[in-house]
Design an enzyme around this catalytic site. Sequence first.
Site, PDB file in Angstrom:
ATOM      1  N   TYR A  78      -8.446  -7.603  -2.649  1.00 32.00           N
ATOM      2  CA  TYR A  78      -9.766  -8.122  -2.311  1.00 32.00           C
ATOM      3  C   TYR A  78      -9.752  -9.650  -2.214  1.00 32.00           C
ATOM      4  O   TYR A  78      -9.669 -10.206  -1.132  1.00 32.00           O
ATOM      5  CB  TYR A  78     -10.826  -7.649  -3.316  1.00 32.00           C
ATOM      6  N   VAL A  81     -21.328   0.656  -6.118  1.00 27.00           N
ATOM      7  CA  VAL A  81     -20.930   1.665  -5.139  1.00 27.00           C
ATOM      8  C   VAL A  81     -21.703   1.405  -3.850  1.00 27.00           C
ATOM      9  O   VAL A  81     -22.926   1.484  -3.811  1.00 27.00           O
ATOM     10  CB  VAL A  81     -21.224   3.087  -5.647  1.00 27.00           C
ATOM     11  N   THR A  82     -20.986   1.061  -2.795  1.00 27.23           N
ATOM     12  CA  THR A  82     -21.553   0.906  -1.468  1.00 27.23           C
ATOM     13  C   THR A  82     -20.627   1.596  -0.476  1.00 27.23           C
ATOM     14  O   THR A  82     -19.498   1.967  -0.818  1.00 27.23           O
ATOM     15  CB  THR A  82     -21.685  -0.578  -1.072  1.00 27.23           C
TER      16      THR A  82
END
Length: 396
Positions: free
Chosen positions: A234, A273-274
């Site tokens: 990330y 959470v997406t």
Amino acid sequence: MIIQPKTRGFICTTAHPEGCAKQVEEQVDYVKAQPAIKGPKNVLVVGASTGYGLASRITAAFGSGANTVGVFFDKAAEGQRTASAGWYNSAAFEQEAQAQGLKSFSIVGDAFSDAIKSATIELIKAELGTVDLVVYSVASPRRTHPVTGETFSSVIKPVGEAYTNKTLNFHTGEVSFTTIEPATEDEVTQTIAVMGGEDWRLWIQQLSEAGVLAQGATTVAYSYIGPEITHAIYREGTIGKAKNHLEQTAKELHGLLSRNGGRAFVSVNKALVTQSSSAIPVVPLYISALYQVMKEKGLHENCIQQIYRLFSEHLYPAGESALDGSALIRIDDWEMRADVQEEVMKRWSELETGNVTELADLEGYREDFFQLFGFKTAGVDYEADVDPAVAIPNQS
């Protein structure tokens, strides 16, 4: 029709209109139950239909009584195919806003295009005059450049060398190791073009040139940093390169807007959470462990709670917003607390398929994932016939 969840990898290909409406109603009720925010009055949210963008629109409208314009790229129902969750969310938001007596308008189309920017500017001129807050919350895998016509695609990859770590199939509960090969230079460039700050800058420039940015206007975009175990995929990977560009853009926009008393920020938010986070290897397992630890410590926040805190404590408090050493707003502060991260890392070293339900909140992750699409929501009869065709009031 009876609508049930149908999944393909990290996405759900169906959405439930009543479930989505219930989710929006619950977010509205949460904001209404909090102290009012002396905040913005006319707000543009680019990427307004799900996640942090939707929560921003709800918080502005029902926390500050703001009129809102939401821009998003979602699909209506067609035949036996349901609309996207964002479509249903936006329809429900518009209905709630109308009931509250607030002005609200939804523009459906490609936010990257000049045509949608122009249509938005004309709507603001006609209906609101100016906007005093612009929230940029666009998440897309592709972007077509409005000038060159070139289409860029983003990738989720490490930079420099391959990355190996644990990951989770949240549908099956299987914990395994995954290896991701590094991105090419071109892939890094394309990811920055999609997920960096160029389009945000174009929005602010065109709004400013058209005279629809109010004196002292604020703009904010969203980012994530996270713990060291996710950095390779990330923060130090292709997405992180794009976020670095976004954060540099915020500094440039702040310099531009501050001439008229305005401000530009990047808010670093908590891992939630997406649809986007579900696609990133390693992250679903980290979020599952994080959820369990933060819930045990009474620190867990969902999307609307995060954004209400952003508005009330950082964007519109009495006095200046608290920034970190990189001029970032940090509402990931509870996630990154030393005691939280120490416990998450302790569990990470032990996590495997056999103990994932014990050491991580797998069920909480699954519930949040399906609720993104209007499923697993209390008070909704999922065996009942529902009409998938839902109109969005005030849609342009």
